[in-house]
Design a protein around this motif. Sequence first.
Motif, short mmCIF file in Angstrom:
data_model
loop_
_atom_site.label_atom_id
_atom_site.label_comp_id
_atom_site.label_asym_id
_atom_site.label_seq_id
_atom_site.Cartn_x
_atom_site.Cartn_y
_atom_site.Cartn_z
N SER A 11 24.83 36.90 15.46
CA SER A 11 25.21 37.23 14.19
C SER A 11 24.99 36.15 13.18
N ASP A 12 25.37 35.05 13.46
CA ASP A 12 25.55 33.84 12.53
C ASP A 12 24.74 32.52 12.73
N TYR A 13 23.97 32.67 14.04
CA TYR A 13 23.15 31.31 14.18
C TYR A 13 21.71 31.75 14.81
N PRO A 14 21.19 32.40 13.96
CA PRO A 14 19.53 32.64 14.10
C PRO A 14 18.80 31.72 14.92
N ASP A 15 19.03 30.52 14.41
CA ASP A 15 18.00 29.48 14.76
C ASP A 15 18.38 28.86 16.13
N ILE A 16 19.57 29.16 16.65
CA ILE A 16 20.10 28.60 17.79
C ILE A 16 19.76 29.75 18.96
N GLU A 17 19.28 29.14 20.14
CA GLU A 17 18.88 30.21 21.38
C GLU A 17 19.51 30.02 22.58
N LEU A 18 20.31 30.78 23.12
CA LEU A 18 20.93 30.49 24.31
C LEU A 18 19.96 30.90 25.47
N VAL A 19 19.52 29.70 26.27
CA VAL A 19 18.45 29.99 27.25
C VAL A 19 19.06 30.30 28.54
N GLU A 20 20.21 29.77 28.66
CA GLU A 20 20.67 30.01 30.21
C GLU A 20 22.18 29.81 30.53
N THR A 21 22.94 30.86 31.12
CA THR A 21 24.23 30.31 31.39
C THR A 21 24.53 30.22 33.07
N VAL A 22 25.06 29.05 33.48
CA VAL A 22 25.22 28.81 34.82
C VAL A 22 26.26 28.66 35.04
N TYR A 23 26.80 28.47 36.48
CA TYR A 23 28.29 28.35 36.82
C TYR A 23 28.35 27.22 37.81
N GLY A 24 29.28 26.34 37.55
CA GLY A 24 29.66 25.23 38.53
C GLY A 24 31.06 25.36 39.02
N ASP A 25 31.36 26.67 39.05
CA ASP A 25 32.71 26.83 40.00
C ASP A 25 33.90 25.98 39.77
N ASP A 26 33.91 25.47 38.52
CA ASP A 26 35.23 24.39 38.37
C ASP A 26 35.20 23.31 39.60
N ASP A 27 33.98 22.92 40.07
CA ASP A 27 33.79 22.06 41.03
C ASP A 27 33.05 20.88 40.57
N ASP A 28 33.44 19.92 40.65
CA ASP A 28 32.76 18.67 40.03
C ASP A 28 31.31 18.52 40.33
N GLN A 29 31.06 18.41 41.80
CA GLN A 29 29.55 18.19 42.30
C GLN A 29 28.75 19.44 41.90
N THR A 30 29.22 20.48 42.07
CA THR A 30 28.31 21.70 41.58
C THR A 30 28.08 21.66 40.17
N SER A 31 29.07 21.32 39.32
CA SER A 31 28.81 21.28 37.82
C SER A 31 27.63 20.24 37.73
N PHE A 32 27.91 19.20 38.33
CA PHE A 32 26.70 17.90 38.02
C PHE A 32 25.52 18.40 38.32
N ASP A 33 25.36 18.92 39.72
CA ASP A 33 23.97 19.67 40.05
C ASP A 33 23.32 20.67 39.09
N LYS A 34 24.22 21.55 38.66
CA LYS A 34 23.83 22.53 37.55
C LYS A 34 23.26 21.96 36.50
N THR A 35 24.14 20.65 36.09
CA THR A 35 23.48 20.22 34.75
C THR A 35 22.27 19.42 34.85
N ALA A 36 21.87 18.81 36.14
CA ALA A 36 20.86 18.34 36.21
C ALA A 36 19.69 19.55 36.48
N ALA A 37 20.00 20.74 36.99
CA ALA A 37 19.01 21.59 37.10
C ALA A 37 18.73 22.08 35.82
#
Length: 338
Positions: free
Chosen positions: A188-214
Amino acid sequence: MKFTSVLAAGTAAVLALGLTACGSGGGGDDAGGTDAVTITVLPKNLGNPYFEASTTGAEEAGEELGVTVEEVGPDTASPDAQVPFINTAAQQGVGALVVSANDPTAIGDALEEARSAGTKVVTFDSDTEPQFRDIFVNQASPEGIADKQLELVAEQIGGEGEIAILSASANATNQNAWIALMEEKLASDYPDIELVETVYGDDDDQTSFDKTAALLQSHPDLKGIVSPTTVGIAAAARYVSTSEYKGKVAVTGLGTPNQMREYVEDGTVEAFALWNPTDLGYLATQAAAALAAGDITGEEGDTFEAGRLGEFTVGADGEVLLGDPYVYDEANIGDFDF
Ligand code: RAM
């Protein structure tokens, strides 16, 4: 700005007396008459500085109220990992459970059983469906938390471009509520911003780090990462801080000042938000003690004294609200220690 206020010592003493005298639903040792109440604190998982801070607050409240506070919890933030801990607490006959739920329904049966054995249930941070608990202590309004993160990312990417979300576990009630609201508000309020993906790092540091890289690899035009979890944002910032994306891809969301300080100071992160998790654990434990003492039942309109935080009122659906999220940046991050 600091989150401190004066300890209401008199109130604490009165509540402690009330608990000892009443002993209802207490530690299974009512015959002894003293220290009958134990409160078990059950975070999503152990080893997360956010929950270490909330447990510090819970212990502070326990000391003030003369109530024993014990923290237990699983190593991973998976949907039913908390069930055995709930069962044990119920068998021990603890006065109350203070739990941040990994899933809105997966722990429901266990909580129902605990409640039928006389244990009061307070969810905090991440709720279950309302029928499974007496009170939910919410850190801030979900709309406020969602809006703040969008404001931050929009500001940091110049109001346009691709963003991604790095969340906690896929079933987390709190993150899913905030993400749904962010999606609505983006549309509704941010027409120029596109959310391209949501990923889950499971509140685990390494998983979150790897998901960031991906994420960065699969979206070469990504301008920002919003991580509505203290584990995720710290891992994302650590990845970006030593990568070619530093200064090019914004990292924001919800973080603890102690985990984020170095990334704010080295310029990886401009600003992020959070409430005070110590106060959240303190308030949830105060509510749990008031329930266990029979001072309140969790009905809308019930009021209770929460020590140094003052008086709170139970709202609709058994909800108690701590306050507003707060923004941390280079100018103020040195003032906080949690
Ligand atoms: C993590 C947990 C917690 C959440 C914070 C913001 O520590 O997922 O539930 O409230 O981040």
